[in-house]
Design a protein around this motif. Structure first.
Motif, PDB file in Angstrom:
ATOM      1  N   ASP A 128     -10.054  -4.527  -7.223  1.00 54.44           N
ATOM      2  CA  ASP A 128     -10.198  -5.462  -6.104  1.00 54.44           C
ATOM      3  C   ASP A 128      -9.856  -4.806  -4.769  1.00 54.44           C
ATOM      4  O   ASP A 128      -8.917  -4.009  -4.677  1.00 54.44           O
ATOM      5  CB  ASP A 128      -9.279  -6.668  -6.300  1.00 54.44           C
ATOM      6  CG  ASP A 128      -9.712  -7.559  -7.457  1.00 54.44           C
ATOM      7  OD1 ASP A 128     -10.897  -7.488  -7.847  1.00 54.44           O
ATOM      8  OD2 ASP A 128      -8.865  -8.319  -7.962  1.00 54.44           O
ATOM      9  N   GLU A 129     -10.616  -5.164  -3.746  1.00 52.08           N
ATOM     10  CA  GLU A 129     -10.261  -4.800  -2.378  1.00 52.08           C
ATOM     11  C   GLU A 129      -9.238  -5.816  -1.883  1.00 52.08           C
ATOM     12  O   GLU A 129      -9.443  -7.025  -2.024  1.00 52.08           O
ATOM     13  CB  GLU A 129     -11.495  -4.810  -1.494  1.00 52.08           C
ATOM     14  CG  GLU A 129     -11.232  -4.351  -0.070  1.00 52.08           C
ATOM     15  CD  GLU A 129     -12.503  -4.293   0.761  1.00 52.08           C
ATOM     16  OE1 GLU A 129     -12.378  -4.352   2.013  1.00 52.08           O
ATOM     17  OE2 GLU A 129     -13.607  -4.200   0.188  1.00 52.08           O
ATOM     18  N   VAL A 130      -8.131  -5.334  -1.335  1.00 53.81           N
ATOM     19  CA  VAL A 130      -7.033  -6.223  -0.941  1.00 53.81           C
ATOM     20  C   VAL A 130      -6.583  -5.900   0.478  1.00 53.81           C
ATOM     21  O   VAL A 130      -6.890  -4.837   1.026  1.00 53.81           O
ATOM     22  CB  VAL A 130      -5.837  -6.094  -1.906  1.00 53.81           C
ATOM     23  CG1 VAL A 130      -6.222  -6.532  -3.321  1.00 53.81           C
ATOM     24  CG2 VAL A 130      -5.297  -4.658  -1.929  1.00 53.81           C
ATOM     25  N   THR A 131      -5.825  -6.824   1.066  1.00 52.82           N
ATOM     26  CA  THR A 131      -5.196  -6.606   2.371  1.00 52.82           C
ATOM     27  C   THR A 131      -3.692  -6.540   2.154  1.00 52.82           C
ATOM     28  O   THR A 131      -3.084  -7.527   1.732  1.00 52.82           O
ATOM     29  CB  THR A 131      -5.527  -7.742   3.349  1.00 52.82           C
ATOM     30  OG1 THR A 131      -6.944  -7.810   3.532  1.00 52.82           O
ATOM     31  CG2 THR A 131      -4.860  -7.494   4.703  1.00 52.82           C
ATOM     32  N   PRO A 132      -3.073  -5.404   2.398  1.00 54.70           N
ATOM     33  CA  PRO A 132      -1.641  -5.258   2.094  1.00 54.70           C
ATOM     34  C   PRO A 132      -0.744  -6.021   3.056  1.00 54.70           C
ATOM     35  O   PRO A 132      -1.061  -6.191   4.237  1.00 54.70           O
ATOM     36  CB  PRO A 132      -1.410  -3.745   2.212  1.00 54.70           C
ATOM     37  CG  PRO A 132      -2.482  -3.268   3.135  1.00 54.70           C
ATOM     38  CD  PRO A 132      -3.667  -4.152   2.899  1.00 54.70           C
ATOM     39  N   HIS A 133       0.382  -6.486   2.526  1.00 56.05           N
ATOM     40  CA  HIS A 133       1.436  -7.056   3.364  1.00 56.05           C
ATOM     41  C   HIS A 133       2.246  -5.947   4.032  1.00 56.05           C
ATOM     42  O   HIS A 133       2.760  -6.124   5.138  1.00 56.05           O
ATOM     43  CB  HIS A 133       2.387  -7.912   2.518  1.00 56.05           C
ATOM     44  CG  HIS A 133       1.705  -9.060   1.841  1.00 56.05           C
ATOM     45  ND1 HIS A 133       1.617  -9.174   0.468  1.00 56.05           N
ATOM     46  CD2 HIS A 133       1.053 -10.142   2.346  1.00 56.05           C
ATOM     47  CE1 HIS A 133       0.971 -10.288   0.158  1.00 56.05           C
ATOM     48  NE2 HIS A 133       0.610 -10.883   1.272  1.00 56.05           N
ATOM     49  N   VAL A 134       2.369  -4.822   3.332  1.00 55.04           N
ATOM     50  CA  VAL A 134       3.144  -3.677   3.826  1.00 55.04           C
ATOM     51  C   VAL A 134       2.343  -2.410   3.556  1.00 55.04           C
ATOM     52  O   VAL A 134       1.793  -2.236   2.463  1.00 55.04           O
ATOM     53  CB  VAL A 134       4.520  -3.564   3.134  1.00 55.04           C
ATOM     54  CG1 VAL A 134       5.293  -2.361   3.665  1.00 55.04           C
ATOM     55  CG2 VAL A 134       5.328  -4.844   3.316  1.00 55.04           C
ATOM     56  N   VAL A 135       2.275  -1.540   4.553  1.00 48.48           N
ATOM     57  CA  VAL A 135       1.644  -0.233   4.390  1.00 48.48           C
ATOM     58  C   VAL A 135       2.718   0.831   4.526  1.00 48.48           C
ATOM     59  O   VAL A 135       3.425   0.884   5.553  1.00 48.48           O
ATOM     60  CB  VAL A 135       0.542   0.000   5.441  1.00 48.48           C
ATOM     61  CG1 VAL A 135       0.040   1.447   5.392  1.00 48.48           C
ATOM     62  CG2 VAL A 135      -0.624  -0.967   5.226  1.00 48.48           C
ATOM     63  N   ILE A 136       2.864   1.657   3.501  1.00 51.88           N
ATOM     64  CA  ILE A 136       3.785   2.795   3.543  1.00 51.88           C
ATOM     65  C   ILE A 136       2.931   4.044   3.688  1.00 51.88           C
ATOM     66  O   ILE A 136       2.146   4.382   2.798  1.00 51.88           O
ATOM     67  CB  ILE A 136       4.665   2.852   2.288  1.00 51.88           C
ATOM     68  CG1 ILE A 136       5.574   1.614   2.239  1.00 51.88           C
ATOM     69  CG2 ILE A 136       5.504   4.134   2.270  1.00 51.88           C
ATOM     70  CD1 ILE A 136       6.405   1.501   0.982  1.00 51.88           C
ATOM     71  N   ALA A 137       3.078   4.719   4.832  1.00 58.15           N
ATOM     72  CA  ALA A 137       2.210   5.844   5.158  1.00 58.15           C
ATOM     73  C   ALA A 137       2.993   7.149   5.189  1.00 58.15           C
ATOM     74  O   ALA A 137       4.018   7.236   5.882  1.00 58.15           O
ATOM     75  CB  ALA A 137       1.552   5.606   6.521  1.00 58.15           C
ATOM     76  N   PRO A 138       2.540   8.163   4.478  1.00 59.07           N
ATOM     77  CA  PRO A 138       3.199   9.462   4.585  1.00 59.07           C
ATOM     78  C   PRO A 138       2.928  10.054   5.957  1.00 59.07           C
ATOM     79  O   PRO A 138       1.888   9.789   6.572  1.00 59.07           O
ATOM     80  CB  PRO A 138       2.528  10.278   3.477  1.00 59.07           C
ATOM     81  CG  PRO A 138       1.157   9.669   3.364  1.00 59.07           C
ATOM     82  CD  PRO A 138       1.337   8.210   3.623  1.00 59.07           C
ATOM     83  N   SER A 157       0.839  -1.196   0.000  1.00 61.76           N
ATOM     84  CA  SER A 157       0.000   0.000   0.000  1.00 61.76           C
ATOM     85  C   SER A 157       0.874   1.246   0.000  1.00 61.76           C
ATOM     86  O   SER A 157       1.779   1.383   0.830  1.00 61.76           O
ATOM     87  CB  SER A 157      -0.917   0.009   1.228  1.00 61.76           C
ATOM     88  OG  SER A 157      -1.584   1.257   1.334  1.00 61.76           O
ATOM     89  N   LEU A 158       0.575   2.147  -0.919  1.00 64.37           N
ATOM     90  CA  LEU A 158       1.258   3.439  -0.981  1.00 64.37           C
ATOM     91  C   LEU A 158       0.211   4.551  -0.890  1.00 64.37           C
ATOM     92  O   LEU A 158      -0.797   4.375  -0.198  1.00 64.37           O
ATOM     93  CB  LEU A 158       2.125   3.509  -2.240  1.00 64.37           C
ATOM     94  CG  LEU A 158       3.460   2.785  -2.055  1.00 64.37           C
ATOM     95  CD1 LEU A 158       3.975   2.206  -3.357  1.00 64.37           C
ATOM     96  CD2 LEU A 158       4.490   3.737  -1.468  1.00 64.37           C
ATOM     97  N   TYR A 159       0.417   5.659  -1.550  1.00 68.28           N
ATOM     98  CA  TYR A 159      -0.493   6.789  -1.382  1.00 68.28           C
ATOM     99  C   TYR A 159      -0.367   7.716  -2.578  1.00 68.28           C
ATOM    100  O   TYR A 159       0.609   7.671  -3.334  1.00 68.28           O
ATOM    101  CB  TYR A 159      -0.136   7.555  -0.088  1.00 68.28           C
ATOM    102  CG  TYR A 159       1.262   8.129  -0.109  1.00 68.28           C
ATOM    103  CD1 TYR A 159       1.512   9.421  -0.573  1.00 68.28           C
ATOM    104  CD2 TYR A 159       2.351   7.363   0.297  1.00 68.28           C
ATOM    105  CE1 TYR A 159       2.795   9.930  -0.619  1.00 68.28           C
ATOM    106  CE2 TYR A 159       3.640   7.866   0.258  1.00 68.28           C
ATOM    107  CZ  TYR A 159       3.855   9.153  -0.197  1.00 68.28           C
ATOM    108  OH  TYR A 159       5.135   9.659  -0.268  1.00 68.28           O
ATOM    109  N   TRP A 160      -1.366   8.560  -2.745  1.00 68.73           N
ATOM    110  CA  TRP A 160      -1.340   9.608  -3.768  1.00 68.73           C
ATOM    111  C   TRP A 160      -0.895  10.901  -3.082  1.00 68.73           C
ATOM    112  O   TRP A 160      -1.485  11.303  -2.088  1.00 68.73           O
ATOM    113  CB  TRP A 160      -2.729   9.774  -4.377  1.00 68.73           C
ATOM    114  CG  TRP A 160      -2.700  10.291  -5.772  1.00 68.73           C
ATOM    115  CD1 TRP A 160      -2.845  11.587  -6.169  1.00 68.73           C
ATOM    116  CD2 TRP A 160      -2.542   9.521  -6.969  1.00 68.73           C
ATOM    117  NE1 TRP A 160      -2.774  11.687  -7.530  1.00 68.73           N
ATOM    118  CE2 TRP A 160      -2.587  10.427  -8.062  1.00 68.73           C
ATOM    119  CE3 TRP A 160      -2.358   8.167  -7.223  1.00 68.73           C
ATOM    120  CZ2 TRP A 160      -2.463  10.010  -9.384  1.00 68.73           C
ATOM    121  CZ3 TRP A 160      -2.232   7.766  -8.538  1.00 68.73           C
ATOM    122  CH2 TRP A 160      -2.290   8.677  -9.598  1.00 68.73           C
ATOM    123  N   PRO A 161       0.159  11.565  -3.575  1.00 74.57           N
ATOM    124  CA  PRO A 161       0.765  12.667  -2.806  1.00 74.57           C
ATOM    125  C   PRO A 161      -0.072  13.935  -2.765  1.00 74.57           C
ATOM    126  O   PRO A 161      -0.785  14.281  -3.704  1.00 74.57           O
ATOM    127  CB  PRO A 161       2.081  12.916  -3.562  1.00 74.57           C
ATOM    128  CG  PRO A 161       1.781  12.511  -4.969  1.00 74.57           C
ATOM    129  CD  PRO A 161       0.861  11.322  -4.848  1.00 74.57           C
TER     130      PRO A 161
END
Length: 226
Positions: free
Chosen positions: A148-158, A86-90
């Protein structure tokens, strides 16, 4: 389109500290409300200060830091096909990792973006691809639809700020905390932010959930103290 143009187009201002107090109206009992209000006011002031400081960074310096951060993330994670990241839109001068997101997709990594479905509730994660249909979400941040709705292995949060114990100062909505509290299995959580955004403490409250580590590109990796 230049990075600054991307950030300025369509994004609303971050929430005020009142949003943080909603957390205490949704199941966090036994909290000193006045103390929580004082912390929320302090966080609002510190948040505004740190965002103003990072907006002064040049696009060149911002891109250089983003490159250092992606290199560190590659080392930590060794992204591989099948991983859900999981990443993010800046927004608001956050580091723009969208080029890295595209490269990861080419490697077979599944990229997800957080999506707010309901105010003051945990987020979900929807898969993102470069050709994904997007629509404005909370604060007008683009989010994927019809994926698809997914469950992330890694979440990268700003993050806006952080402390030595890897507690994250965010925008005050509490969405990451609510989400991490219910995600099973719990993913690895990595916060990324500016080197100068380190604080002595964010004065963590009962609802705050620390990151596993923080990456800033210049201080190396900051992990939670035992």
């Amino acid at each position: 389109m230049a990075e600054d143009d991307d950030i300025k187009t369509g994004f609303a201002s971050p929430p005020c500290y009142a949003h943080e107090l909603e957390l205490f109206d949704n199941g966090y009992m036994g909290v000193d409300v006045q103390a929580a209000l004082d912390v929320a006011r302090w966080r609002k002031a510190k948040r505004d200060e740190l965002i103003a400081a990072r907006l002064k960074f040049s696009v060149k310096d911002r891109r250089a830091l983003a490159q250092e951060i992606t290199e560190e993330l590659e080392r930590i994670l060794t992204p591989k096909a099948g991983m859900i990241l999981s990443l993010y839109w800046p927004m608001k001068a956050e580091f723009d990792l969208r080029s890295w997101m595209k490269k990861l997709v080419e490697k077979g990594v599944r990229i997800a973006l957080p999506v707010v479905r309901e105010k003051a509730h945990p987020m979900i994660f929807r898969e993102w691809k470069p050709d994904a249909e997007m629509e404005p979400g909370i604060w007008q941040i683009p989010t994927p639809v019809n994926t698809d709705e997914v469950t992330p292995h890694v979440v990268i949060a700003p993050l806006v700020g952080f402390d030595k114990d890897c507690y994250r100062l965010g925008y005050g909505g509490g969405y990451f905390d609510r989400t991490l509290a219910v995600l099973k299995p719990r993913p690895k959580v990595i916060g990324i932010g500016y080197p100068d955004s380190r604080l002595s403490s964010i004065f963590p409250q009962p609802h705050d959930i620390p990151m596993d580590m923080i990456v800033t590109g210049r201080e190396g990796v900051i992990s939670r103290e035992p």
